[in-house]
Design an enzyme around this catalytic site. Structure first.
Site, PDB file in Angstrom:
ATOM      1  N   GLN A 284     -44.038  81.879  -8.922  1.00  0.00           N
ATOM      2  CA  GLN A 284     -44.978  80.942  -8.306  1.00  0.00           C
ATOM      3  C   GLN A 284     -44.688  79.504  -8.584  1.00  0.00           C
ATOM      4  O   GLN A 284     -44.801  78.722  -7.583  1.00  0.00           O
ATOM      5  CB  GLN A 284     -46.522  81.238  -8.941  1.00  0.00           C
ATOM      6  CG  GLN A 284     -47.704  80.221  -8.513  1.00  0.00           C
ATOM      7  CD  GLN A 284     -49.074  80.434  -9.016  1.00  0.00           C
ATOM      8  OE1 GLN A 284     -49.078  80.083 -10.174  1.00  0.00           O
ATOM      9  NE2 GLN A 284     -49.865  81.542  -8.585  1.00  0.00           N
ATOM     10  N   GLN A 346     -33.744  70.915  -8.135  1.00  0.00           N
ATOM     11  CA  GLN A 346     -34.535  71.595  -9.075  1.00  0.00           C
ATOM     12  C   GLN A 346     -34.518  72.980  -8.769  1.00  0.00           C
ATOM     13  O   GLN A 346     -34.548  73.860  -9.780  1.00  0.00           O
ATOM     14  CB  GLN A 346     -35.848  71.214  -9.136  1.00  0.00           C
ATOM     15  CG  GLN A 346     -36.605  71.311 -10.501  1.00  0.00           C
ATOM     16  CD  GLN A 346     -36.244  70.526 -11.511  1.00  0.00           C
ATOM     17  OE1 GLN A 346     -35.384  69.549 -11.545  1.00  0.00           O
ATOM     18  NE2 GLN A 346     -36.613  70.948 -12.968  1.00  0.00           N
ATOM     19  N   GLU A 373     -33.442  48.699   5.173  1.00  0.00           N
ATOM     20  CA  GLU A 373     -34.312  48.075   6.417  1.00  0.00           C
ATOM     21  C   GLU A 373     -35.881  47.999   5.631  1.00  0.00           C
ATOM     22  O   GLU A 373     -36.652  47.905   6.243  1.00  0.00           O
ATOM     23  CB  GLU A 373     -34.258  49.019   7.373  1.00  0.00           C
ATOM     24  CG  GLU A 373     -32.954  49.440   7.930  1.00  0.00           C
ATOM     25  CD  GLU A 373     -32.879  48.774   9.112  1.00  0.00           C
ATOM     26  OE1 GLU A 373     -33.611  48.253   9.747  1.00  0.00           O
ATOM     27  OE2 GLU A 373     -31.454  48.562   9.571  1.00  0.00           O
TER      28      GLU A 373
END
Length: 388
Positions: A284, A346, A373
Site C-alpha cells: 500500500q 523513493q 523563468e
C-alpha cells in the site's frame, strides 16, 4: 496518463506522433550520455530534430516555420519532448523562446531577418539574455547599459546563466536605455554572435538539464545599430513579460513531461520488483505514492492546458489575470515534477539513487523548473497580487 480533454486536429495529431517517435528513438536513448558529458550541447540531436521540422514548429508559416503558434499545441509538443529527456527536450525547442519577443515587438523587416533563419533543415541556434549576476528574479533591476551613439547604441555590462550563450548565432539582449527607471527604462536588442565587444565566459557546471549549456556574456562597448533595437526605447520589459507569460506555461508542460516519465518508470519498476514475496506495487505504501503521482500530474496538466487556452484567447483575457494564471500553471507543474521525481527515486530505493536508472537524473533536472523563468517564490508573489 497524458490525456487532453479537448479534441485535436489532424495536424496536431500528426505533430504529436512525430515528436513522440523522435523522443522515443533519439531523445531518451541519449539522455544519460548528454548528462554525463556535462557541458556539451547535443547539437547533432538539434539538427536531427530540425530535419523533421521539430525545432521550428512554433514559428509562423509566413517565415518558413510550422505555423503552430498557439500555446496549447506548443504545450502538447513540449510535454512529449521532455518525456524523452528534460534538458534535451527544452534545448530542441529553445528557439521558440527567442522568437517570442520578436513576434511581440519586432517590425516586419526584423521578423523576416531574424526568424526565417530559424527555420528549415539547418537553423540558427538562439539565446535570450536577461539574467545578471545581481539580477535574477527582479528583472527590472538589470544594470547592463545601452547608451546611444551615432547610428545606434553601445552595450556595457554582464549577463549570467544565459542558455546557449557562445553556441547561439543570434541573441536578444535586454539592457537599460534609461538607468533612472526600472522596468520602463529597459529596451531589447538583437545581436549576432560575432558582435565586436561581446565575449563569453566558460561553461557553467550545473546540477541538471546539462543539454542546455549556460555561460556568462560580457559586453564592452558592443555596438548595436538602431535597426537592432526591438520596439521603442523602454518597451523591452513589456516584451519580456509577454514572453514570460508564454514561456512559463510551456515550461509547465515541460515539467509535466518529466513528471510523467518519472511516474511511468516508477510504476513499471514497481510491477516488476519483488519484496516480501510480492511485487512492491502490491504494498500500500508504494501504491498510494504512485496514486499521488498520477493524481498530481493530471491536476497540473489540466491547469497548464487551461492557461494555454487562456493565452490563446488573447485580448479576451486581461493581462493581470493571464500573468497570474500562467504563474499558477508553472508553480503547480514544476512542484509536481519535483514531487514525482522524488517519489520515483523513493520507489526505486537504492537503485533510484544510482545511475543505473534515469530517475536520479530526472530529479536533478526537475529542480531547475522551480527556479528558471521565475522561482516558485516569485510565482506565489504574482498569484497573491491577483487574489481579488
Amino acid at each position: 496518463m497524458n490525456y487532453t480533454p479537448w479534441p485535436l486536429s489532424d495536424e496536431q495529431h500528426d505533430i504529436l506522433d512525430l515528436v513522440r517517435g523522435f523522443a522515443a528513438s533519439t531523445i531518451r536513448p541519449n539522455g544519460r550520455r548528454v548528462d554525463e558529458a556535462d557541458t556539451e550541447s547535443p547539437v547533432g540531436i538539434f539538427r536531427a530534430a530540425a530535419k523533421l521540422g521539430i525545432t521550428d514548429f512554433m514559428i509562423p508559416e509566413e517565415f518558413g516555420g510550422g505555423g503552430f503558434t498557439d500555446v496549447f499545441t506548443q504545450c502538447l509538443v513540449q510535454e512529449q519532448l521532455c518525456f524523452g529527456d528534460p534538458g534535451i527536450g527544452n534545448f530542441v525547442c529553445s528557439n521558440g523562446f527567442f522568437a517570442d519577443p520578436i513576434l511581440a515587438l519586432g517590425t516586419d523587416e526584423q521578423k523576416e531577418e531574424w526568424l526565417r533563419p530559424l527555420t528549415g533543415a539547418d537553423p540558427k541556434i538562439t539565446a535570450l539574455a536577461t539574467t545578471e549576476p545581481g539580477s535574477g528574479s527582479d528583472s527590472a533591476s538589470i544594470i547592463t547599459r545601452a547608451d546611444p551613439v551615432e547610428g545606434g547604441y553601445v552595450l556595457n555590462g554582464q549577463k549570467a546563466w544565459i542558455s546557449n550563450a557562445g553556441l547561439a548565432d543570434f541573441y536578444v539582449v535586454f539592457a537599460k536605455t534609461d538607468p533612472t527607471q526600472r522596468s520602463r527604462g529597459i529596451s531589447a536588442f538583437l545581436l549576432p554572435r560575432d558582435t565586436e565587444g561581446m565575449e563569453f565566459g566558460a561553461p557553467m557546471k550545473k546540477m541538471g538539464q546539462r543539454a542546455i549549456v549556460c555561460r556568462e556574456i560580457f559586453f564592452s562597448d558592443a555596438f548595436v545599430p538602431v535597426s537592432g533595437r526591438l520596439g521603442e526605447e523602454g518597451q523591452g520589459f513589456y516584451g519580456l513579460m509577454r514572453t514570460f507569460d508564454v514561456s512559463r506555461v510551456v515550461l509547465g508542460a515541460a515539467s509535466l513531461g518529466t513528471a510523467r516519465a518519472a511516474f511511468e518508470y516508477a510504476r513499471d519498476y514497481a510491477r516488476e520488483r519483488t519484496q516480501f514475496g510480492t511485487t512492491i506495487i502490491d504494498h500500500q505504501a508504494v501504491a498510494f505514492r504512485l496514486a499521488d503521482m498520477a493524481s498530481r500530474i493530471d491536476a497540473a496538466w489540466l491547469q497548464v492546458l487551461n492557461a494555454a487556452r487562456m493565452l490563446d484567447a488573447g485580448d479576451a483575457v486581461d493581462r493581470q489575470t493571464m500573468t497570474s494564471t500562467a504563474a499558477m500553471a508553472k508553480l503547480t507543474a514544476s512542484e509536481t515534477a519535483m514531487f514525482c521525481t522524488w517519489a520515483a527515486v523513493q520507489t526505486l530505493g537504492g537503485w533510484g539513487y544510482s545511475r543505473e536508472h534515469p530517475v536520479e537524473q530526472w530529479m536533478r533536472d526537475a529542480k531547475l523548473e522551480e527556479i528558471e523563468e521565475g522561482t516558485s517564490d516569485i510565482m506565489r508573489l504574482l498569484i497573491s497580487r491577483n487574489l481579488g
